[in-house]
Design a protein around this motif. Structure first.
Motif, mmCIF file in Angstrom:
data_model
loop_
_atom_site.group_PDB
_atom_site.id
_atom_site.type_symbol
_atom_site.label_atom_id
_atom_site.label_comp_id
_atom_site.label_asym_id
_atom_site.label_seq_id
_atom_site.Cartn_x
_atom_site.Cartn_y
_atom_site.Cartn_z
ATOM 1 N N MET A 12 0.845 -1.180 0.000
ATOM 2 C CA MET A 12 0.000 0.000 0.000
ATOM 3 C C MET A 12 0.888 1.239 0.000
ATOM 4 O O MET A 12 1.901 1.277 0.697
ATOM 5 N N VAL A 13 0.504 2.232 -0.788
ATOM 6 C CA VAL A 13 1.289 3.466 -0.871
ATOM 7 C C VAL A 13 0.449 4.634 -0.366
ATOM 8 O O VAL A 13 -0.785 4.602 -0.421
ATOM 9 N N PRO A 14 1.099 5.687 0.141
ATOM 10 C CA PRO A 14 0.348 6.839 0.643
ATOM 11 C C PRO A 14 -0.334 7.593 -0.494
ATOM 12 O O PRO A 14 0.228 7.750 -1.575
ATOM 13 N N LYS A 15 -1.543 8.052 -0.224
ATOM 14 C CA LYS A 15 -2.319 8.804 -1.202
ATOM 15 C C LYS A 15 -2.299 10.279 -0.820
ATOM 16 O O LYS A 15 -2.361 10.627 0.358
ATOM 17 N N ALA A 16 -2.223 11.142 -1.810
ATOM 18 C CA ALA A 16 -2.283 12.582 -1.554
ATOM 19 C C ALA A 16 -3.657 12.930 -0.990
ATOM 20 O O ALA A 16 -4.674 12.425 -1.463
ATOM 21 N N THR A 17 -3.686 13.783 0.022
ATOM 22 C CA THR A 17 -4.953 14.160 0.666
ATOM 23 C C THR A 17 -5.454 15.513 0.190
ATOM 24 O O THR A 17 -6.509 15.965 0.622
#
Length: 141
Positions: free
Chosen positions: A83-88
Motif C-alpha cells: 500500500m502506498v500513501p495517497k495525496a490528501t
C-alpha cells in the motif's frame, strides 16, 4: 554527505532498538528535489525557513510545487510494500512517489501531474505501488 550520515544513524538505531526513526519523509523530500534537478544548496536555502508540516506541497522548484510520498520496507519478514500513501489534497503541481529498499537506497521513483493523478486516483481508496508505476518514471534501479 549529510543524507548518508542520517541513514547510517537510522539504520544503527534500527539494529539496536528494532525500529528505525521516522526519516523516510525527510530523505524522500531531499531525494525528490535532487531528482528534479535542484542542487543541494538550493534545497538547503529553500528549506531553511520551513517547518516539518507544509500544507499543500513539500518544496517548490522552478515555480513547480512538488508533493512527495515514499515507502521503505524495514526488511523484516512480511514488510514488503503493498500500500502506498495517497495525496490528501491537490494543492501541488506534481507528485513524486519513491520506493526505497530497507537501507534507504532508491529503487524507483514515479511522477504524476496533479490533473492526471486526480483523474486516476480520486475515487480509489487504497493505492498500491502498481498504481503509481503508471506515472512517468524518474528513476528505476
Amino acid at each position: 554527505m549529510l543524507r548518508d550520515e542520517l541513514v547510517k544513524i537510522a539504520l544503527l538505531w534500527q539494529e539496536r532498538f528494532g525500529v528505525a526513526p521516522s526519516i523516510t519523509n525527510t530523505i524522500s523530500e531531499y531525494d525528490a528535489a535532487m531528482l528534479v534537478g535542484m542542487s543541494e544548496s538550493e534545497y538547503s536555502d529553500y528549506m531553511k525557513d520551513k517547518t516539518a508540516v507544509n500544507k499543500g506541497s513539500d518544496f517548490v522548484f522552478m515555480n513547480i510545487k512538488y508533493q512527495v510520498k515514499a515507502n521503505r520496507p524495514s526488511g523484516k519478514k512480511g514488510s514488503f510494500v503493498t500500500m502506498v500513501p495517497k495525496a490528501t489534497n491537490y494543492e501541488w503541481d506534481r507528485l513524486i512517489w519513491i520506493l526505497y529498499d530497507k537501507n534507504f537506497v532508491m529503487q524507483e521513483a514515479w511522477e504524476w501531474e496533479v490533473k492526471d493523478y486526480k483523474l486516476a486516483f480520486d475515487n480509489i481508496k487504497r493505492l498500491s505501488p502498481d498504481h503509481y508505476r503508471k506515472g512517468r518514471c524518474l528513476y528505476k534501479k
